[in-house]
Design an enzyme around this catalytic site. Structure first.
Site, PDB file in Angstrom:
ATOM      1  N   TYR A 283     -15.571  16.589 -16.858  1.00 12.13           N
ATOM      2  CA  TYR A 283     -16.072  15.090 -16.697  1.00 12.13           C
ATOM      3  C   TYR A 283     -17.201  15.059 -15.572  1.00 12.13           C
ATOM      4  O   TYR A 283     -16.775  15.444 -14.666  1.00 12.13           O
ATOM      5  CB  TYR A 283     -14.970  14.219 -16.583  1.00 12.13           C
ATOM      6  CG  TYR A 283     -15.355  12.700 -15.961  1.00 12.13           C
ATOM      7  CD1 TYR A 283     -16.358  11.874 -16.982  1.00 12.13           C
ATOM      8  CD2 TYR A 283     -14.737  12.036 -14.756  1.00 12.13           C
ATOM      9  CE1 TYR A 283     -16.583  10.594 -16.360  1.00 12.13           C
ATOM     10  CE2 TYR A 283     -15.173  10.979 -14.453  1.00 12.13           C
ATOM     11  CZ  TYR A 283     -16.094  10.091 -15.195  1.00 12.13           C
ATOM     12  OH  TYR A 283     -16.619   8.807 -14.849  1.00 12.13           O
TER      13      TYR A 283
ATOM     14  N   LYS B  10      -7.285   5.841 -19.596  1.00  8.45           N
ATOM     15  CA  LYS B  10      -7.516   6.299 -21.058  1.00  8.45           C
ATOM     16  C   LYS B  10      -6.299   6.296 -21.949  1.00  8.45           C
ATOM     17  O   LYS B  10      -5.802   5.140 -22.199  1.00  8.45           O
ATOM     18  CB  LYS B  10      -7.884   7.815 -20.990  1.00  8.45           C
ATOM     19  CG  LYS B  10      -9.083   7.978 -19.928  1.00  8.45           C
ATOM     20  CD  LYS B  10     -10.337   7.029 -20.209  1.00  8.45           C
ATOM     21  CE  LYS B  10     -11.554   7.524 -19.431  1.00  8.45           C
ATOM     22  NZ  LYS B  10     -11.713   7.308 -18.006  1.00  8.45           N
TER      23      LYS B  10
ATOM     24  N   ARG C 265       0.862  -1.282  -0.037  1.00 11.13           N
ATOM     25  CA  ARG C 265      -0.139   0.110   0.102  1.00 11.13           C
ATOM     26  C   ARG C 265       0.710   1.393  -0.066  1.00 11.13           C
ATOM     27  O   ARG C 265       0.455   2.158  -0.368  1.00 11.13           O
ATOM     28  CB  ARG C 265      -0.828   0.086   1.297  1.00 11.13           C
ATOM     29  CG  ARG C 265      -1.667   1.348   1.398  1.00 11.13           C
ATOM     30  CD  ARG C 265      -2.836   1.174   2.430  1.00 11.13           C
ATOM     31  NE  ARG C 265      -2.467   0.579   3.539  1.00 11.13           N
ATOM     32  CZ  ARG C 265      -2.059   1.268   4.525  1.00 11.13           C
ATOM     33  NH1 ARG C 265      -1.489   2.277   4.620  1.00 11.13           N
ATOM     34  NH2 ARG C 265      -1.520   0.718   5.656  1.00 11.13           N
TER      35      ARG C 265
ATOM     36  N   ASP D 141      -6.048  18.775 -15.257  1.00  7.52           N
ATOM     37  CA  ASP D 141      -6.486  17.400 -15.795  1.00  7.52           C
ATOM     38  C   ASP D 141      -5.945  17.297 -17.218  1.00  7.52           C
ATOM     39  O   ASP D 141      -6.491  17.957 -18.022  1.00  7.52           O
ATOM     40  CB  ASP D 141      -7.839  17.155 -15.637  1.00  7.52           C
ATOM     41  CG  ASP D 141      -8.297  15.771 -15.830  1.00  7.52           C
ATOM     42  OD1 ASP D 141      -7.708  15.184 -16.812  1.00  7.52           O
ATOM     43  OD2 ASP D 141      -9.359  15.209 -15.508  1.00  7.52           O
TER      44      ASP D 141
END
Length: 378
Positions: A98, A195, A46, A170
Site C-alpha cells: 500500500y 476494510k 485513551r 499485514d
C-alpha cells in the site's frame, strides 16, 4: 468455538450488568474512582474503554493472539508498531505494498534513521541475503497491494526466528477468516480495520495483534503514549461489521473468482492479477496457508483511454479509493493509492496509467459483470 461463532460470541463476558445483547457504546472520556487508590478497570479512555476492550478481545480471539489494540486507522496501527524499533534499525519489507505504508517507511521512518530494503518477500533466498547485523524485522503484505504477490509466512517466520527478527504481517486483504499469520509464526499482525473487518465503508480503524505477552506490553505502552486509539462509536461499528465477516467474505470471494475469470477472457485486458488463478506464482503457497483467495483483483487494460472509460462508465461499481466493503469499488492506483510512488518506479512494477484495482463486493454477480461489460465499450 468455530470462527463464525467467535465473530458473535468471542467476548460475551464483557457484557454489562443490564444484559444488553449488543455491546453498549461507552461514550465517556473518563471514569470515576471509587476511592483513593481504588479504581475500576478503567480510568481514562485513551488508555482503555469498555467498548474498545470488547472489540479488542474479539479481534485477538479471531487472530489467535493474546492481545489486540484498536487504532484510529490502519496507518496509526502501522506507525505505532514501527516505533518498537530504534535507529539504526534495518527492515526488509515487501516491495509491493500500500502506498501509504511505503510513504511512512520512506519519508518518516527513514528520516528517523531506519534503513529499508524492499524486495519480493515471496523470494525467500533474496530475503535471507539481505539480513545484516542491524536487521530487526521483516514486514510483508500477503497478498500484496496491488500486484497480489504472495509470501510464505511460515518460511519467513523460520528465517526471522533464526536471526532474532520480528515478522510483521499485514493481513488486511484476507482477514483472520481466511488467513491467520500468528498461527504460521508471525509476531505481529496489522490490519486496516476500515476494510473487511468493518466491511461497510463507514468507519476508519486499525489493529495490531500479537501472540507475545512481552510485545503486547511494549505495544500497549506506545499505544497509550501516542494516543491514536479508536473511539467508542467506531468500535461499536467495527464490531457490528465483524459479526457478518464470514458471510461477506464468502460472497465476496465467490464473486471475485467469477470476475477474475471474466476479465481474463477479455481481449482488451493485458493481464489480470488474482491470487486464485492456478497459474499464479503464489497459488500453492496460498492454498497451504490460507483458506480463501479474497476479493481483490487488479488488471491492466490495453490503454489509458480504456481504463479512464471504465472509470467514467461504471454504474454498479463505484470509482472510489478503498476496499473491503459490501459495495464493489474500482480504483486508479497511479492517481490514488500509489500516487506518492515515483512514476518511473510505478511503471517498472506495472502500475501504469492503464492499471486498475477492483475490490469486489456482495452485489449480484451478473449485475457486476454486466456493469463491466458496458463500461468496456468505448
Amino acid at each position: 468455538m468455530k470462527f463464525e461463532t467467535l465473530c458473535l460470541h468471542a467476548d460475551n463476558n464483557k457484557k454489562d450488568e443490564w444484559g444488553t445483547l449488543t455491546t453498549p457504546i461507552c461514550q465517556s472520556a473518563t471514569f470515576v474512582h471509587k476511592g483513593v487508590g481504588v479504581s475500576s478497570e478503567y480510568s481514562y479512555s485513551r488508555l482503555s474503554n469498555p467498548t474498545r476492550a470488547h472489540l479488542e478481545n474479539v479481534v485477538a480471539a479471531l487472530e489467535g493472539g493474546v492481545a489486540a489494540l484498536a487504532f484510529s486507522s490502519g496507518m496509526a496501527a502501522i506507525s505505532t508498531v514501527m516505533k518498537l524499533f530504534k535507529a539504526p534499525a534495518h527492515i526488509i519489507a515487501s516491495d509491493d505494498m500500500y502506498g501509504g505504508s511505503l510513504r511512512l517507511f520512506r519519508n518518516v521512518n527513514a528520516a528517523d534513521g531506519y534503513a529499508f530494503d524492499f524486495v519480493d518477500t515471496g523470494d525467500i533466498e533474496k530475503v535471507k541475503s539481505l539480513i545484516r547485523k542491524e536487521t530487526v524485522a521483516i514486514y510483508c503484505e500477503t497478498p500484496s497491494n496491488p500486484l497480489m504477490q504472495v509470501s510464505d509466512i511460515a518460511a519467513l517466520s523460520k528465517i526471522a526466528k533464526e536471526n532474532g527478527l520480528l515478522l510483521i504481517v499485514d493481513n488486511t486483504f484476507l482477514t483472520p477468516y481466511y488467513q491467520r499469520p500468528l498461527a504460521l509464526g508471525a509476531d505481529i499482525v496489522v490490519h486496516s480495520g476500515t476494510k473487511y473487518l468493518g466491511g461497510h465503508n463507514d468507519t476508519l480503524a486499525g489493529f495490531a495483534v500479537t501472540g507475545n505477552k512481552e510485545l503486547a506490553e511494549r505495544l500497549l505502552y506506545l499505544y497509550k503514549t501516542f494516543g491514536a486509539c479508536l473511539a467508542p462509536m467506531d468500535c461499536f461499528l467495527i464490531e457490528r461489521g465483524i459479526k457478518t465477516l464470514p458471510l461477506r467474505m464468502d460472497r465476496i470471494s465467490a464473486n471475485a473468482a467469477e470476475i477474475a475469470k471474466w476479465l481474463r477472457g477479455r481481449k482488451e485486458v493485458k493481464k489480470v492479477y488474482y491470487a486464485g488463478f492456478a497459474d499464479h506464482a503464489g497459488y500453492e503457497v496460498s492454498k497451504k496457508q490460507a483458506t480463501g483467495f479474497g476479493g481483490m483483483i487488479s488488471f491492466e487494460a490495453e490503454s489509458r483511454a480504456l481504463a479512464e472509460n471504465i472509470l467514467k462508465k461504471v454504474k454498479v461499481f463505484q470509482y472510489a479509493e478503498s476496499l473491503g466493503g459490501v459495495e464493489s469499488l474500482i480504483t486508479y492506483p497511479m492517481l490514488q493509492t500509489h500516487a506518492d510512488v515515483p512514476e518511473k518506479e510505478r511503471n517498472a512494477r506495472g502500475i501504469t496509467d492503464a492499471f486498475l484495482r477492483i475490490s469486489v463486493g456482495i452485489e449480484n454477480i451478473q449485475d457486476l459483470i454486466d456493469d463491466l461489460k458496458q463500461a468496456f465499450e468505448l
